[in-house]
Design an enzyme around this catalytic site. Structure first.
Site, PDB file in Angstrom:
ATOM      1  N   GLY A  44       3.272   2.932  -2.119  1.00  0.00           N
ATOM      2  CA  GLY A  44       2.356   3.992  -1.706  1.00  0.00           C
ATOM      3  C   GLY A  44       2.860   4.522  -0.370  1.00  0.00           C
ATOM      4  N   SER A 286     -12.892  16.368  -2.601  1.00  0.00           N
ATOM      5  CA  SER A 286     -12.435  16.087  -1.239  1.00  0.00           C
ATOM      6  C   SER A 286     -13.461  16.425  -0.158  1.00  0.00           C
ATOM      7  CB  SER A 286     -11.179  16.912  -0.970  1.00  0.00           C
ATOM      8  OG  SER A 286     -10.879  16.875   0.394  1.00  0.00           O
ATOM      9  N   ARG A 339     -18.733   9.644   6.546  1.00  0.00           N
ATOM     10  CA  ARG A 339     -19.060   9.400   5.140  1.00  0.00           C
ATOM     11  C   ARG A 339     -20.224   8.437   4.929  1.00  0.00           C
ATOM     12  NH1 ARG A 339     -12.738   8.994   3.189  1.00  0.00           N
ATOM     13  NH2 ARG A 339     -12.399  11.221   3.407  1.00  0.00           N
ATOM     14  N   HIS A 421     -14.952   4.277  -2.760  1.00  0.00           N
ATOM     15  CA  HIS A 421     -13.776   5.107  -2.523  1.00  0.00           C
ATOM     16  C   HIS A 421     -12.655   4.386  -1.776  1.00  0.00           C
ATOM     17  CE1 HIS A 421     -11.466   8.655  -1.560  1.00  0.00           C
ATOM     18  NE2 HIS A 421     -11.580   8.419  -0.271  1.00  0.00           N
ATOM     19  N   ARG A 455     -14.290   4.236   7.709  1.00  0.00           N
ATOM     20  CA  ARG A 455     -13.095   5.041   7.996  1.00  0.00           C
ATOM     21  C   ARG A 455     -13.453   6.521   8.021  1.00  0.00           C
ATOM     22  NH1 ARG A 455      -9.683   8.064   4.968  1.00  0.00           N
ATOM     23  NH2 ARG A 455     -10.234   7.252   2.907  1.00  0.00           N
TER      24      ARG A 455
HETATM   25  C1  FAD Z   1      -9.193  10.342  -4.595  1.00  0.00           C
HETATM   26  C2  FAD Z   1      -8.749   9.909  -3.239  1.00  0.00           C
HETATM   27  C3  FAD Z   1      -8.514  10.848  -2.266  1.00  0.00           C
HETATM   28  C4  FAD Z   1      -8.109  10.465  -0.986  1.00  0.00           C
HETATM   29  N1  FAD Z   1      -7.879  11.417  -0.041  1.00  0.00           N
HETATM   30  C5  FAD Z   1      -7.477  11.039   1.185  1.00  0.00           C
HETATM   31  C6  FAD Z   1      -7.190  12.008   2.178  1.00  0.00           C
HETATM   32  O1  FAD Z   1      -7.295  13.213   1.963  1.00  0.00           O
HETATM   33  N2  FAD Z   1      -6.789  11.583   3.395  1.00  0.00           N
HETATM   34  C7  FAD Z   1      -6.650  10.258   3.695  1.00  0.00           C
HETATM   35  O2  FAD Z   1      -6.280   9.929   4.809  1.00  0.00           O
HETATM   36  N3  FAD Z   1      -6.890   9.315   2.746  1.00  0.00           N
HETATM   37  C8  FAD Z   1      -7.294   9.667   1.510  1.00  0.00           C
HETATM   38  N4  FAD Z   1      -7.541   8.711   0.567  1.00  0.00           N
HETATM   39  C9  FAD Z   1      -7.223   7.307   0.856  1.00  0.00           C
HETATM   40  C10 FAD Z   1      -5.722   7.087   0.747  1.00  0.00           C
HETATM   41  O3  FAD Z   1      -5.206   7.817  -0.338  1.00  0.00           O
HETATM   42  C11 FAD Z   1      -5.341   5.629   0.560  1.00  0.00           C
HETATM   43  O4  FAD Z   1      -6.049   4.823   1.434  1.00  0.00           O
HETATM   44  C12 FAD Z   1      -3.858   5.429   0.803  1.00  0.00           C
HETATM   45  O5  FAD Z   1      -3.107   6.322   0.031  1.00  0.00           O
HETATM   46  C13 FAD Z   1      -3.440   3.999   0.520  1.00  0.00           C
HETATM   47  O6  FAD Z   1      -2.047   3.922   0.652  1.00  0.00           O
HETATM   48  P1  FAD Z   1      -1.312   2.519   0.523  1.00  0.00           P
HETATM   49  O7  FAD Z   1       0.142   2.804   0.635  1.00  0.00           O
HETATM   50  O8  FAD Z   1      -1.901   1.556   1.475  1.00  0.00           O
HETATM   51  O9  FAD Z   1      -1.672   1.989  -0.928  1.00  0.00           O
HETATM   52  P2  FAD Z   1      -1.487   2.660  -2.389  1.00  0.00           P
HETATM   53  O10 FAD Z   1      -1.178   4.095  -2.343  1.00  0.00           O
HETATM   54  O11 FAD Z   1      -2.668   2.194  -3.164  1.00  0.00           O
HETATM   55  O12 FAD Z   1      -0.198   1.973  -2.948  1.00  0.00           O
HETATM   56  C14 FAD Z   1      -0.188   0.633  -3.353  1.00  0.00           C
HETATM   57  C15 FAD Z   1       1.196   0.309  -3.858  1.00  0.00           C
HETATM   58  O13 FAD Z   1       1.256  -1.080  -4.117  1.00  0.00           O
HETATM   59  C16 FAD Z   1       1.772  -1.299  -5.413  1.00  0.00           C
HETATM   60  N5  FAD Z   1       1.166  -2.553  -5.880  1.00  0.00           N
HETATM   61  C17 FAD Z   1      -0.125  -2.910  -5.918  1.00  0.00           C
HETATM   62  N6  FAD Z   1      -0.242  -4.177  -6.322  1.00  0.00           N
HETATM   63  C18 FAD Z   1       0.997  -4.620  -6.547  1.00  0.00           C
HETATM   64  C19 FAD Z   1       1.539  -5.865  -6.964  1.00  0.00           C
HETATM   65  N7  FAD Z   1       0.772  -6.930  -7.206  1.00  0.00           N
HETATM   66  N8  FAD Z   1       2.885  -5.956  -7.128  1.00  0.00           N
HETATM   67  C20 FAD Z   1       3.702  -4.896  -6.858  1.00  0.00           C
HETATM   68  N9  FAD Z   1       3.240  -3.720  -6.421  1.00  0.00           N
HETATM   69  C21 FAD Z   1       1.906  -3.587  -6.276  1.00  0.00           C
HETATM   70  C22 FAD Z   1       1.422  -0.084  -6.221  1.00  0.00           C
HETATM   71  O14 FAD Z   1       2.324   0.043  -7.279  1.00  0.00           O
HETATM   72  C23 FAD Z   1       1.589   1.003  -5.155  1.00  0.00           C
HETATM   73  O15 FAD Z   1       2.954   1.357  -5.094  1.00  0.00           O
HETATM   74  C24 FAD Z   1      -7.965   9.090  -0.698  1.00  0.00           C
HETATM   75  C25 FAD Z   1      -8.206   8.144  -1.683  1.00  0.00           C
HETATM   76  C26 FAD Z   1      -8.610   8.540  -2.934  1.00  0.00           C
HETATM   77  C27 FAD Z   1      -8.921   7.502  -3.948  1.00  0.00           C
END
Ligand code: FAD
Length: 659
Positions: A44, A286, A339, A421, A455
């Site tokens: 991510g 959003s 929120r 969320h 948040r």
């Molecule tokens: C609909 C929606 C809209 C949003 N809009 C916003 C916004 O406008 N602005 C904002 O700041 N935030 C927003 N958020 C929140 C934000 O998108 C997330 O908090 C953020 O993208 C999380 O990023 P991350 O890299 O931590 O995790 P993620 O993007 O969840 O990535 C997790 C990664 O871990 C991998 N993974 C998980 N478990 C395993 C495992 N056991 N083994 C191997 N790989 C694994 C997955 O494949 C993925 O690659 C939104 C969230 C949602 C749901």
């Protein structure tokens, strides 16, 4: 008596801390090509940015994700934007102000020094992403555009239409691809981490399952970073992608990593309401829509009843009979309150019978005023894809004019309701983003670090990219510096063999239950328990009932689960069963934490602790700490460990969004 831990924050006034700290770091020269291996689990925004940066710095990175491409990580779902203190609008924004808003938004439950550091690197993130070619929205004159998000009175949110996460992820992915091409990052897609391997008290590797072949594989490294996202799907229905799970984080917790503030769960006010019991996913509208959309319910209960019965439509209710309850209750922030505040206010109105759909669990988000003021073209430029998404799901286009009363045009409003969320809680990390297991780091949504009890909108992307691009690549070097003399351990070590054996045995156990219930049916029931007893309004009594029901359902899972197929090859049901096993652990942890925190703060609302106006009532005397939980085995209550919070730059006070 709970143990007390230290977050290793260096002393000194907050603004100086990070600079001082940086000066004392044993920074490794990025130009040195080190022979050190780091596993980054997740692609991510947090994982991809960290893997790309570590590769660029010369480390050998093993990067895994469960999707078939990093570009499909859940982060692409992010719609609204990313915060930074650039002050392009000349509206008085500053690093201090972003820091202050974030701490206040988190209801004074975040670690102050971390948040300052986050605000400080926020501007670098925008520069980094622009350099990668991320197509942020621009003003007519070419400057990057901004909009406002909740909990702020300035415009500091950078965005790319309603697809900010996707565009940022494409930017991170291009950097990652460069490192893959350069041979510094080895990418493993369709791999799932099932366990972390501890050797001599340090994280030394992982066991991962190749999701296509079903085979377990061992990976060893000098350090392990998890960037695996949040645990929102514990609630079954959430805005999170279907694949989001907490297996990696929960396995780390089982192996000794503390889990911090699990009860801080974010319920987002503007989601498309639940419409039936066959649903498996909720859709976010959003928060950016609250820049121009106004939230309301009818003033008169008879109008609400008519809306619920379907004998009246929202656009038939004239202006004077509408209750813009957020503007009424919070004049200073209006529709842009944080929120948690907006969600509770919606629930309060619906609980009083003013809900606007057939279930009584919805409020209106209305663009009539802004379309009349700005014209439909401008509104479509800002929110076009969100309006289309809403239409695709509900068959209502919010830009369609529906009525005219006294010369005023009324457009079809959206209906929205709060939904799960985001999770502020997560794996506990110190200031260096290291967990309580040496060599194991956690970044992005899967750690607890920066958002306190709530948040603010557009701050998750900021935190994920801050962690990945600007914090972890420096702090991990403090750990790796003395690892340079350590050989990479062999995956033939008994610790690896034992971990693999346990994962394998767990899969056998789940496959051999051979009961009658599908994973989804049990997960859905768990979700109902979570929403009902551990959701938006919690009570001690309800939490105890929720825990009891979760224990009973977990027994049902252990005795009556049916997982078709075998271990070999692709078996999605088996993968879901593993995730559900861990959602049970997580759900109970959320409830334990909520039960132990006899106060209301941010997203954690204990109905016993509220002001006369229904606002969250904190108890700083007794709960001004990060609540960390240590695993004590299945079925046993985890142990609470406290990290006291220390505030130096910000005065802790009651949150006020009224004036
Ligand atoms: C609909 C929606 C809209 C949003 N809009 C916003 C916004 O406008 N602005 C904002 O700041 N935030 C927003 N958020 C929140 C934000 O998108 C997330 O908090 C953020 O993208 C999380 O990023 P991350 O890299 O931590 O995790 P993620 O993007 O969840 O990535 C997790 C990664 O871990 C991998 N993974 C998980 N478990 C395993 C495992 N056991 N083994 C191997 N790989 C694994 C997955 O494949 C993925 O690659 C939104 C969230 C949602 C749901």
């Amino acid at each position: 008596m709970a143990k007390v831990i230290d977050s290793k924050i260096p002393a000194g006034p907050v603004p100086e801390k990070w600079k001082e700290y940086k000066a004392h770091q044993r920074l490794v020269n990025p130009k040195n090509k080190l022979k050190l291996d780091v596993i980054v689990v997740g692609t991510g925004l947090a994982g991809a940015s960290a893997a790309a940066s570590l590769g660029e710095m010369g480390f050998n990175v093993i990067n895994l994700c469960i999707q078939d491409s990093p570009r499909r990580a859940h982060s692409i779902a992010a719609q609204g934007g990313i915060n930074a203190a650039k002050c392009y609008q000349n509206d008085g924004d500053s690093i201090y102000r972003l820091f202050y808003d974030t701490v206040k938004g988190g209801d004074y439950r975040a670690r102050e020094a971390n948040v300052y550091r986050l605000a400080e690197v926020s501007n670098n993130i925008i520069d980094q992403c622009v350099a990668q070619g991320v197509p942020f929205a621009r003003e007519y004159g070419g400057m990057l555009a901004n909009r406002s998000f909740g909990g702020a009175q300035v415009s500091r949110t950078f965005y790319a239409k309603g697809q900010t996460g996707q565009q940022l992820l494409l930017g991170a992915y291009s950097s990652l691809s460069c490192q893959v091409q350069a041979g510094k990052v080895k990418l493993y897609t369709r791999y799932e981490m099932e366990d972390v391997v501890i050797v001599d008290g340090r994280a030394r590797g992982i066991i991962a399952k190749n999701l296509c072949t079903g085979k377990l594989e061992r990976f060893s490294a000098n350090a392990v970073v998890i960037a695996t996202g949040g645990y929102g799907n514990t609630y079954f229905l959430s805005t999170n992608a279907m694949g989001c799970n907490c297996t990696a984080a929960v396995q780390c917790y089982r192996k000794g990593a503390y889990f911090a503030n699990p009860s801080y769960v974010q319920i987002h006010p503007t989601c498309i309401p639940v419409h039936g019991d066959k649903q498996s996913k909720l859709t976010l509208m959003s928060e950016s829509l609250r820049n121009d959309g106004r939230i309301w319910v009818p003033k008169k209960i008879e109008d609400a009843k008519a809306l619920q019965a379907g004998t009246k439509q929202g656009w038939e209710i004239p202006e004077e009979d509408r209750d813009y309850y957020l503007e009424r209750r919070y004049p200073a922030f209006g529709n842009l309150v944080p929120r948690d505040v907006a969600s509770r206010a919606a629930k309060e109105r619906c609980d009083k019978g003013f809900g606007v759909n057939n279930t009584g669990l919805a409020v209106f988000l209305d663009f009539s005023e802004s379309i009349n003021r700005l014209g439909i073209d401008i509104i479509m430029q800002r929110y076009g894809n969100l309006f289309e998404m809403y239409e695709e799901i509900t068959d209502v286009f919010p830009g369609d004019v529906a009525n005219e009363i006294n010369g005023v045009k009324y457009y079809k409003p959206m209906m929205i309701y709060p939904a799960i969320h985001y999770t502020m809680g997560g794996i506990w990390v110190d200031y260096e983003l290291q967990t309580s297991i040496p060599g194991l780091f956690a970044i992005g949504e899967c750690n607890f670090s920066d958002h306190g009890a709530n948040r603010l909108g557009a701050s998750a992307l900021m935190q994920g990219l801050a962690d990945g691009y600007f914090v972890l690549p420096y702090t991990i070097q403090n750990y790796l510096a003395d690892q340079a003399v350590w050989p990479k351990v062999s995956t033939d070590l008994p610790e690896f063999a034992e971990a693999e054996k346990k994962v394998d045995a767990e899969m056998d156990r789940l496959l051999n239950i051979k009961g009658k219930r599908s994973v989804d049916s049990i997960h859905k029931e768990l979700g109902h328990i979570m929403w009902e007893y551990v959701g938006m309004g919690r009570t001690a009594e309800g939490l105890k009932t929720g825990l009891k029901k979760m224990h009973e359902l977990e027994k049902e899972f252990d005795e009556n689960l049916f997982v078709p197929g075998t271990k070999e090859g692709l078996n999605i049901e088996l993968d879901k069963a593993i995730h559900l096993r861990d959602f049970f652990t997580m759900g109970q942890l959320v409830a334990f934490d909520a039960l132990s925190r006899n106060e209301s703060c941010g997203g954690h609302f204990r109905e016993e602790y509220q002001t006369e106006e229904g606002e969250a009532k904190r108890d700083d005397e007794n709960y001004f700490y990060v609540g960390c939980w240590e695993y004590q085995g299945k079925g046993n209550e985890p142990t609470l460990i406290k990290e006291p919070l220390e505030y130096e730059a910000i005065k802790v006070q009651t949150r006020n969004y009224k004036n």
